[in-house]
Design a protein around this motif. Structure first.
Motif, short mmCIF file in Angstrom:
data_model
loop_
_atom_site.label_atom_id
_atom_site.label_comp_id
_atom_site.label_asym_id
_atom_site.label_seq_id
_atom_site.Cartn_x
_atom_site.Cartn_y
_atom_site.Cartn_z
N SER A 40 6.07 -1.66 -10.21
CA SER A 40 5.21 -1.39 -9.02
C SER A 40 5.42 0.32 -8.71
O SER A 40 6.23 0.92 -9.33
CB SER A 40 5.57 -2.12 -7.77
OG SER A 40 5.62 -3.52 -7.87
N TYR A 42 6.77 3.28 -6.65
CA TYR A 42 7.68 3.49 -5.44
C TYR A 42 7.63 4.79 -4.84
O TYR A 42 7.09 5.75 -5.76
CB TYR A 42 9.37 3.34 -5.90
CG TYR A 42 9.47 1.82 -6.33
CD1 TYR A 42 9.97 0.83 -5.46
CD2 TYR A 42 8.80 1.19 -7.51
CE1 TYR A 42 10.35 -0.51 -5.83
CE2 TYR A 42 9.13 -0.11 -7.84
CZ TYR A 42 9.89 -0.83 -7.08
OH TYR A 42 10.13 -2.45 -7.11
N GLU A 135 13.19 -3.95 -11.48
CA GLU A 135 11.87 -4.91 -11.30
C GLU A 135 11.51 -5.40 -12.48
O GLU A 135 11.01 -6.71 -12.67
CB GLU A 135 10.87 -3.93 -10.59
CG GLU A 135 9.70 -4.91 -10.18
CD GLU A 135 8.13 -4.10 -9.63
OE1 GLU A 135 7.21 -4.60 -9.88
OE2 GLU A 135 8.73 -3.16 -8.85
N LYS A 166 9.01 0.51 -1.95
CA LYS A 166 7.74 0.14 -2.76
C LYS A 166 6.57 0.27 -1.90
O LYS A 166 6.24 -0.12 -0.60
CB LYS A 166 8.10 -1.57 -2.71
CG LYS A 166 6.94 -2.06 -3.94
CD LYS A 166 7.70 -3.47 -4.27
CE LYS A 166 6.84 -4.25 -5.39
NZ LYS A 166 7.33 -5.78 -5.46
#
Length: 167
Positions: A40, A42, A135, A166
């Motif tokens: 993702s 951040y 992650e 996030k």
């Protein structure tokens, strides 16, 4: 496996930091570098000057058979194409791409053309790299120290200037 970390805290004519990073992913693929996993995005404070714009960070896992120096040259060309200017260390930038891990090897190439140390000497202090890396690879181990990522994160997460969100 090869892990690359991305950071951006300046917009460009190409758009926002998120868009710049996504476009940089596409550039890698043009060189036959296959993206296997993407973290993702951040958000983190700029370092060392927290008054600079916040960074957008991500980490990807890629596969390629190319040599580490060829990969470094591709990365430098992508950074240049996306407006990266190296005026001073840790200055705001449109894009920064770092090789975090190259096939679990310790690499030290220091000469008049290249200054490349993998993994980066400060990696274990950079939550903005460790969290996105965890992650996509929760059992990753630093090839230099042998320490696993959950321990690395636990060790530094409490530090005041080491926050990551996030998005």
């Amino acid at each position: 496996m090869i892990y690359l970390a991305f950071g951006s805290n300046l917009k460009s004519k190409l758009g926002s930091s998120n868009l710049i990073i996504n476009k940089a992913y596409g550039e890698l693929e043009k060189f036959g570098i296959r993206i296997l996993y993407k973290s993702s995005f951040y958000k983190s404070k700029a370092y060392p000057n927290p008054k600079d714009p916040e960074f957008i960070n991500s980490v990807i896992l890629v596969h390629s058979e190319i040599h580490v120096i060829k990969l470094l040259n591709i990365i430098l060309n992508i950074e240049k194409k996306f407006g990266r200017v190296r005026t001073q260390k840790n200055a705001p930038r449109t894009i920064d791409i770092d090789i975090i891990d190259f096939r679990s090897r310790n690499i030290n190439i220091l000469n008049n053309k290249v200054n490349l140390i993998i993994p980066h000497e400060s990696l274990e202090k950079r939550l903005f790299v460790l969290v996105p890396l965890a992650e996509i690879s929760p059992l990753w181990k630093n090839p230099r120290s042998g320490v696993v990522i959950p321990f690395l994160i636990k060790k530094i997460r409490h530090l005041k200037d080491n926050r990551i969100t996030k998005i």
